[in-house]
Design an enzyme around this catalytic site. Structure first.
Site, short mmCIF file in Angstrom:
data_model
loop_
_atom_site.label_atom_id
_atom_site.label_comp_id
_atom_site.label_asym_id
_atom_site.label_seq_id
_atom_site.Cartn_x
_atom_site.Cartn_y
_atom_site.Cartn_z
N CYS A 13 0.90 -1.09 -0.05
CA CYS A 13 0.06 -0.03 -0.12
C CYS A 13 0.79 1.32 0.15
O CYS A 13 0.23 2.22 -0.10
CB CYS A 13 -0.95 0.11 1.10
SG CYS A 13 -0.52 -1.06 2.35
N VAL A 26 -8.06 -3.31 -1.50
CA VAL A 26 -6.72 -3.23 -1.53
C VAL A 26 -6.40 -3.46 -0.12
O VAL A 26 -6.74 -3.23 0.86
CB VAL A 26 -5.92 -2.13 -2.27
CG1 VAL A 26 -6.26 -2.16 -3.81
CG2 VAL A 26 -6.40 -1.00 -1.56
N CYS A 27 -4.87 -3.84 -0.03
CA CYS A 27 -4.49 -4.11 1.43
C CYS A 27 -4.63 -2.94 2.27
O CYS A 27 -4.35 -1.93 1.90
CB CYS A 27 -3.03 -4.74 1.27
SG CYS A 27 -1.68 -3.45 1.26
N PRO A 28 -4.95 -3.21 3.57
CA PRO A 28 -4.93 -4.53 4.36
C PRO A 28 -6.48 -4.94 4.43
O PRO A 28 -6.76 -5.71 5.09
CB PRO A 28 -4.52 -4.00 5.76
CG PRO A 28 -5.02 -2.73 5.97
CD PRO A 28 -4.79 -1.88 4.53
N ASP A 74 -6.77 -8.16 -5.24
CA ASP A 74 -5.43 -7.59 -4.76
C ASP A 74 -4.34 -8.52 -4.72
O ASP A 74 -4.36 -9.53 -3.95
CB ASP A 74 -5.71 -7.16 -3.29
CG ASP A 74 -4.51 -6.32 -2.62
OD1 ASP A 74 -3.61 -5.83 -3.66
OD2 ASP A 74 -4.27 -6.21 -1.46
#
Lengths: 372, 85
Positions: free
Chosen positions: A313, B22-24, B49
Site C-alpha cells: 500500500c 486493496v491491502c489491508p 489485490d
C-alpha cells in the site's frame, strides 16, 4: 528522528567537509594532463585505494559507477558477455530489483530464482541444483538483505559456485560499512550512500581472475562522462569514519535492533521478519496485522519519526515487497528501520513507547477486529 | 462492505468477497468473517489485490489457522482458502 537510513544515511560533518574540500581541490576533469587535473586525479586514486582496502580488492580492479544500480547493471552485463555460450543467470529470490532487472535484460527468459527459507537464507540445495546445469553465466547472491537484514552464508554459497566454476556476484550494497566485508565473491557491488556518503555513486570490485567484457560503448570506462570527484572523496572519508568506529557502532546498533525485535514480537499481531542473529546490525523489519502501511508511515512522520516500508500500500504499483513475499511475511502494515550511528537509545525508547498506541489507533480506524 | 457479507455459513464453507479492495482490507474482511465461526470451517476470500496472495497465508500463520491454497477465479481475481482452527 531519522530511522530510514538503509540505502541513504545522513552525512556527518566530516563527510560534508570532505565534500567541500573536494569541490575546492577536485573540480577539474581528472583525465587531463595539467596540475589542476592531476590534483583531481590524486583525490580519485586515493579514494579508490580506500575503497579497495575496505572491500578487500585491488585498486586497479575497483571501479566507480554512476549509482549502485548502474554498478549492478554493468557488472552483470560485463560478466555475462564474457561467459559466451552460457546464457542463464541464477539469482536469489531476495535480490534487489536492480539486480533482477539487469539479469532479465541481458538473459531474458533465462533467469532462475533460488528460493529462501522463512528467515531469508538462500536454499543451498536449490542453488546446487541450478548450478548443476552447465549453462549458468553467473550467480547473484547478496551479502545481506536491505529490507530484512538477513546475512547470507556466503562461505557455503561460494563453495557451490566455486565447484561449479560459476562467477559469484555479491551485492553488498546493504552491508559495507556496517560490519566485516564479505570474503567470498568474484564480483562485489557497494553503495556509498548506505554508509553515509553522497548518493549517485556505485562501486564495483572484481577479482583479478574475474573475466568481464565491456557490454557498453565506452570500453573499459565504468562511468562514462566521469564521476563527481568531490562525491567520491566524501564517500571515501565517510567509509573511513565508519570503519574507525565500526566495532563500537555495530555493537550499539545491534543491541538497539535487538530491543526493537524483542518489543515488536510482544505486540499483538506483529510479525518480526528476518534472522534474529545472522543479521545486519542496523536493519529490522516488522509487519502489523490489519494496518495500512501508508497510514502508518504518515502517522509516524507526523510524530517526527521517519521510517521505511515494504508494504504494497506504500508503493504506486500496489505490489507487495518481493522480499517479504519470498520469506512468507505479512506484507501490509510494514515498518522497516535502518539505524545510523547518530540514533540514540532515547530515540528507540520513544519509538517503542509510541508504536503500540499507533498500531491500535490505526486498527480501530480501519474497523479491524481486536487482536489477541 | 462488512463481515456480514460472508455467505454460505452452515455447510462448513464461507466465502468472503473482497474483490476490488486493496491491502489491508481483504485481510480485515477475512478476520471479521472468521470471528465466531466454528473451528474446521473453510473460509475462501475472493480478491483482486495481489498482496492478498502473500497476506492470507501470513494471516493464517500468525493467527493459528491453516492456509489451504489458492485458485484462479472465473474473473480477474483469485480465491484463497483457509481452514479455521
Amino acid at each position: 528522528m531519522f530511522l530510514d537510513a538503509s540505502g541513504s544515511a545522513p552525512m556527518t560533518n566530516r563527510t560534508l567537509e570532505a565534500f567541500q574540500a573536494g569541490l575546492a581541490d577536485g573540480w577539474a576533469d581528472p583525465t587531463r594532463l595539467h596540475t589542476e587535473s592531476r590534483r583531481a586525479r590524486q583525490l580519485l586514486d586515493a579514494s579508490r585505494e580506500a575503497f579497495a582496502e575496505a572491500l578487500g580488492s585491488r585498486p586497479e580492479h575497483t571501479h566507480l559507477a554512476h549509482s549502485p544500480h548502474a554498478a549492478l547493471e554493468r557488472v552483470i552485463a560485463g560478466i555475462f558477455t564474457a561467459r559466451r555460450g552460457r546464457d542463464r543467470i541464477v539469482a536469489s529470490a531476495v535480490e534487489r530489483d536492480a539486480t533482477l532487472h539487469a539479469a532479465t535484460h541481458v538473459a531474458a527468459g533465462h533467469v532462475s530464482s533460488v528460493p529462501v527459507d522463512p528467515r531469508g537464507h538462500v536454499d543451498l540445495e536449490a542453488l546446487a541444483r541450478e548450478l548443476a546445469v552447465p549453462d549458468v553465466a553467473l550467480a547473484a547472491i547478496q551479502h545481506a538483505n536491505h529490507e530484512i537484514g538477513t546475512v547470507q552464508r556466503l562461505a557455503d554459497v561460494a563453495a557451490l559456485t566455486v565447484a561449479a566454476q560459476v562467477p559469484l556476484l555479491v551485492d553488498a550494497t546493504a552491508s559495507i560499512g556496517h560490519g566485516p566485508s564479505p570474503a567470498h565473491w568474484d564480483a562485489l557491488v557497494a553503495n556509498p550512500a548506505d554508509w553515509g556518503g553522497p548518493a549517485g555513486l556505485g562501486i564495483v570490485a572484481l577479482r583479478p581472475q574475474t573475466r568481464w567484457l565491456p557490454a557498453w560503448p565506452e570500453g573499459d570506462d565504468w562511468a562514462p562522462g566521469g564521476v563527481l570527484v568531490p562525491a567520491v572523496l566524501a564517500a571515501a572519508v565517510a567509509l573511513q569514519e565508519r570503519r574507525e568506529q565500526l566495532d563500537a557502532t555495530s555493537l550499539r546498533l545491534h543491541r538497539m535492533v535487538g530491543r526493537v525485535r524483542d518489543a515488536a514480537a510482544a505486540w499483538p499481531g506483529v510479525d518480526v521478519v528476518g534472522d534474529p542473529d545472522e543479521r545486519l546490525p542496523h536493519v529490522v523489519t516488522f509487519s502489523c496485522l490489519y494496518v495500512d502501511g501508508e497510514a502508518l508511515l504518515t502517522r509516524l512522520d507526523r510524530e517526527g519519526i521517519a521510517v521505511g516500508s515494504g508494504s504494497a500500500c506504500t508503493t504506486s504499483t500496489l505490489e507487495p515487497s518481493r522480499v517479504l513475499a519470498a520469506v512468507g511475511a505479512l506484507s501490509h502494515g510494514n515498518v522497516r528501520l535502518g539505524l545510523h550511528p547518530g540514533v540514540t537509545d532515547a530515540d528507540i525508547d520513544r519509538l517503542l513507547a509510541l508504536m503500540p498506541r499507533v498500531i491500535s489507533d490505526l486498527r480501530a480506524e480501519a474497523g479491524a477486529p481486536e487482536v489477541a | 462492505m462488512t463481515g456480514d457479507d460472508a455467505a454460505g455459513a452452515g455447510d462448513g464453507r464461507v466465502t468472503v468477497d473482497a474483490t476490488g479492495l486493496v491491502c489491508p482490507l481483504p485481510i480485515i474482511e477475512l478476520a471479521k468473517a472468521a470471528r465466531g465461526l466454528e473451528p474446521g470451517t473453510e473460509v475462501t476470500v475472493l480478491c483482486t489485490d495481489v498482496a492478498a496472495r502473500v497476506d492470507v497465508p501470513a494471516w493464517a500463520r500468525m493467527t493459528g489457522h491453516d492456509y489451504l491454497g489458492e485458485k484462479k477465479t472465473d474473473g480477474a481475481g483469485i480465491a484463497l482458502t483457509v481452514r479455521l482452527r
